[in-house]
Scaffold this motif. Structure first.
Motif, PDB file in Angstrom:
ATOM      1  N   MET A   1     -22.747 -30.155 -19.200  1.00  0.00           N
ATOM      2  CA  MET A   1     -23.719 -31.196 -19.600  1.00  0.00           C
ATOM      3  C   MET A   1     -23.359 -32.556 -18.993  1.00  0.00           C
ATOM      4  N   ILE A   2     -22.069 -32.948 -19.174  1.00  0.00           N
ATOM      5  CA  ILE A   2     -21.574 -34.150 -18.501  1.00  0.00           C
ATOM      6  C   ILE A   2     -20.282 -33.749 -17.809  1.00  0.00           C
ATOM      7  N   ASN A   3     -20.189 -33.966 -16.518  1.00  0.00           N
ATOM      8  CA  ASN A   3     -18.853 -33.876 -15.936  1.00  0.00           C
ATOM      9  C   ASN A   3     -18.622 -34.984 -14.932  1.00  0.00           C
ATOM     10  N   THR A   4     -17.394 -35.429 -14.895  1.00  0.00           N
ATOM     11  CA  THR A   4     -17.018 -36.487 -13.958  1.00  0.00           C
ATOM     12  C   THR A   4     -15.856 -35.969 -13.127  1.00  0.00           C
ATOM     13  N   ASN A   5     -15.844 -36.386 -11.874  1.00  0.00           N
ATOM     14  CA  ASN A   5     -14.831 -35.898 -10.939  1.00  0.00           C
ATOM     15  C   ASN A   5     -14.195 -37.099 -10.244  1.00  0.00           C
ATOM     16  N   GLN A   6     -12.961 -37.396 -10.633  1.00  0.00           N
ATOM     17  CA  GLN A   6     -12.191 -38.486 -10.020  1.00  0.00           C
ATOM     18  C   GLN A   6     -12.960 -39.815 -10.057  1.00  0.00           C
ATOM     19  N   LEU A   7     -13.654 -40.039 -11.153  1.00  0.00           N
ATOM     20  CA  LEU A   7     -14.504 -41.229 -11.259  1.00  0.00           C
ATOM     21  C   LEU A   7     -13.640 -42.495 -11.274  1.00  0.00           C
ATOM     22  N   THR A   8     -13.989 -43.425 -10.393  1.00  0.00           N
ATOM     23  CA  THR A   8     -13.148 -44.615 -10.197  1.00  0.00           C
ATOM     24  C   THR A   8     -14.031 -45.841 -10.015  1.00  0.00           C
ATOM     25  N   LYS A   9     -13.652 -46.930 -10.675  1.00  0.00           N
ATOM     26  CA  LYS A   9     -14.326 -48.213 -10.438  1.00  0.00           C
ATOM     27  C   LYS A   9     -13.271 -49.285 -10.219  1.00  0.00           C
ATOM     28  N   LYS A  10     -13.386 -49.978  -9.104  1.00  0.00           N
ATOM     29  CA  LYS A  10     -12.442 -51.059  -8.798  1.00  0.00           C
ATOM     30  C   LYS A  10     -13.174 -52.388  -8.778  1.00  0.00           C
ATOM     31  N   TYR A  11     -12.537 -53.412  -9.292  1.00  0.00           N
ATOM     32  CA  TYR A  11     -13.006 -54.787  -9.098  1.00  0.00           C
ATOM     33  C   TYR A  11     -11.923 -55.480  -8.284  1.00  0.00           C
ATOM     34  N   GLY A  12     -12.185 -55.765  -7.031  1.00  0.00           N
ATOM     35  CA  GLY A  12     -11.136 -56.290  -6.158  1.00  0.00           C
ATOM     36  C   GLY A  12     -10.024 -55.253  -6.061  1.00  0.00           C
ATOM     37  N   ASP A  13      -8.811 -55.656  -6.376  1.00  0.00           N
ATOM     38  CA  ASP A  13      -7.684 -54.717  -6.329  1.00  0.00           C
ATOM     39  C   ASP A  13      -7.443 -54.039  -7.668  1.00  0.00           C
TER      40      ASP A  13
ATOM     41  N   ILE B   1     -11.095 -40.555 -13.401  1.00  0.00           N
ATOM     42  CA  ILE B   1     -11.446 -39.977 -14.709  1.00  0.00           C
ATOM     43  C   ILE B   1     -12.137 -38.622 -14.504  1.00  0.00           C
ATOM     44  N   ASN B   2     -11.571 -37.588 -15.109  1.00  0.00           N
ATOM     45  CA  ASN B   2     -12.170 -36.251 -15.052  1.00  0.00           C
ATOM     46  C   ASN B   2     -12.523 -35.805 -16.464  1.00  0.00           C
ATOM     47  N   LEU B   3     -13.816 -35.573 -16.674  1.00  0.00           N
ATOM     48  CA  LEU B   3     -14.284 -35.149 -17.999  1.00  0.00           C
ATOM     49  C   LEU B   3     -15.165 -33.933 -17.831  1.00  0.00           C
ATOM     50  N   GLU B   4     -15.150 -33.066 -18.829  1.00  0.00           N
ATOM     51  CA  GLU B   4     -16.112 -31.967 -18.831  1.00  0.00           C
ATOM     52  C   GLU B   4     -16.576 -31.738 -20.260  1.00  0.00           C
ATOM     53  N   LEU B   5     -17.833 -32.052 -20.506  1.00  0.00           N
ATOM     54  CA  LEU B   5     -18.380 -31.926 -21.859  1.00  0.00           C
ATOM     55  C   LEU B   5     -19.565 -30.981 -21.847  1.00  0.00           C
ATOM     56  N   ASN B   6     -19.626 -30.136 -22.880  1.00  0.00           N
ATOM     57  CA  ASN B   6     -20.701 -29.151 -22.990  1.00  0.00           C
ATOM     58  C   ASN B   6     -21.721 -29.598 -24.029  1.00  0.00           C
ATOM     59  N   GLN B   7     -22.839 -28.898 -24.053  1.00  0.00           N
ATOM     60  CA  GLN B   7     -23.875 -29.238 -25.031  1.00  0.00           C
ATOM     61  C   GLN B   7     -23.305 -29.165 -26.447  1.00  0.00           C
ATOM     62  N   GLY B   8     -23.620 -30.186 -27.250  1.00  0.00           N
ATOM     63  CA  GLY B   8     -23.180 -30.219 -28.639  1.00  0.00           C
ATOM     64  C   GLY B   8     -21.806 -30.825 -28.831  1.00  0.00           C
ATOM     65  N   ASP B   9     -21.123 -31.137 -27.732  1.00  0.00           N
ATOM     66  CA  ASP B   9     -19.809 -31.782 -27.889  1.00  0.00           C
ATOM     67  C   ASP B   9     -19.975 -33.199 -28.419  1.00  0.00           C
ATOM     68  N   LEU B  10     -19.093 -33.563 -29.324  1.00  0.00           N
ATOM     69  CA  LEU B  10     -19.010 -34.943 -29.817  1.00  0.00           C
ATOM     70  C   LEU B  10     -17.640 -35.434 -29.375  1.00  0.00           C
ATOM     71  N   PHE B  11     -17.651 -36.238 -28.325  1.00  0.00           N
ATOM     72  CA  PHE B  11     -16.411 -36.643 -27.650  1.00  0.00           C
ATOM     73  C   PHE B  11     -16.067 -38.076 -28.030  1.00  0.00           C
ATOM     74  N   GLY B  12     -14.889 -38.260 -28.587  1.00  0.00           N
ATOM     75  CA  GLY B  12     -14.427 -39.602 -28.946  1.00  0.00           C
ATOM     76  C   GLY B  12     -13.613 -40.183 -27.809  1.00  0.00           C
ATOM     77  N   LEU B  13     -14.054 -41.322 -27.295  1.00  0.00           N
ATOM     78  CA  LEU B  13     -13.335 -41.996 -26.212  1.00  0.00           C
ATOM     79  C   LEU B  13     -12.607 -43.198 -26.813  1.00  0.00           C
ATOM     80  N   LEU B  14     -11.289 -43.040 -26.874  1.00  0.00           N
ATOM     81  CA  LEU B  14     -10.471 -44.041 -27.572  1.00  0.00           C
ATOM     82  C   LEU B  14      -9.702 -44.880 -26.585  1.00  0.00           C
TER      83      LEU B  14
END
Ligand SMILES: Nc1ncnc2c1ncn2[C@@H]1O[C@H](COP(=O)(O)OP(=O)(O)OP(=O)(O)O)[C@@H](O)[C@H]1O
Ligand SMILES: [Mg+2]
Length: 220
Positions: free
Chosen positions: A1-13, A20-33
């Motif tokens: 349902m949601i997956n991320t592969n080596q997701l990266t955001k840089k501001y300058g350096d 960030i690597n995530l893999e979430l399936n339908q119905g998952d309730l994922f807490g991002l702390l």
């Protein structure tokens, strides 16, 4: 349902998020702390297609954030940590305004707004002015707004912050209810205990890196 592969955001350096690597399936309730500045909002905004990554990729319901942002916006409801309400609008007017923006037309528009007000238990406030709502009610109104187009995925940025104890319980119950409706949900917070018993998966982000990514049952 949601997956991320080596997701990266840089501001300058500086890396706001890194690989960030995530893999979430339908119905998952994922807490991002994570603490302030860890990269929670950045991660959600990229998945919501409101921000481009510097590198890496993400898919929502099979669509790439890089090539199919329009399709993804139809499927995602993103609730920012702070959002404005228009002071001189009633709750129902506010929702109908956003329903119109989602191109929900005719009698369906009002029906849908009323139905979602019932889901979040805010129907008793439908004719109240938005600036008279409590913080918890305002948060629930924000949630109603992102439910109008019946998204499969919800990205909720700190929906539990600054709530009084009763509002806190109500919002947690509501998140559970939305999870049991089969929606895939990412919910962020600074505080582990407020998420641990409503989520089935949890990630801990620290200085842009996902240092824990686990099923709650294995981790606790
Ligand atoms: N537009 C921007 N320009 C430069 N740096 C930014 C920008 N947006 C975010 N950052 C930086 O990226 C990092 C991650 O920020 P982000 O807002 O994702 O953190 P967060 O985990 O949501 O924090 P909070 O709990 O305070 O909301 C921080 O160091 C922040 O200062
Ligand atoms: Mg944030």
């Amino acid at each position: 349902m949601i997956n991320t592969n080596q997701l990266t955001k840089k501001y300058g350096d500086m890396y706001a998020i890194r690989n960030i690597n995530l893999e979430l399936n339908q119905g998952d309730l994922f807490g991002l702390l994570g603490p302030s500045g860890a990269g929670k909002t950045t991660t959600m905004r990229i998945i919501a297609t409101l921000l481009n990554p510097t590198s890496g990729e993400a898919h929502v319901c099979g669509h790439s954030i890089l090539t199919k942002p329009k399709e993804i916006r139809q499927l995602v409801g993103f609730m920012p940590d702070f959002f404005g309400v228009y002071d001189d609008m009633k709750v129902i007017e506010y929702l109908e305004f956003f329903a119109a923006a989602y191109r929900i037309r005719g009698p369906e528009r009002r029906r849908r707004c009323n139905e979602m007000l019932e889901v979040v238990d805010l129907d008793c406030q439908r004719d109240a002015y938005t600036n008279t709502l409590s913080r918890g009610q305002t948060q629930r109104l924000g949630l109603t707004r992102v439910l109008l187009h019946d998204p499969q995925v919800l990205l909720l940025d700190e929906p539990l912050s600054d709530l009084d104890p009763r509002e806190h319980i109500e919002m947690r119950n509501l998140l559970r209810r939305l999870g049991s409706m089969g929606k895939t949900i990412i919910v962020s917070s600074h505080i582990l205990p407020e998420l641990a018993d409503i989520c089935n998966k949890v990630g801990v982000i620290s200085e842009g890196e996902l240092v824990v990514n686990a099923d709650v049952s294995e981790w606790m």
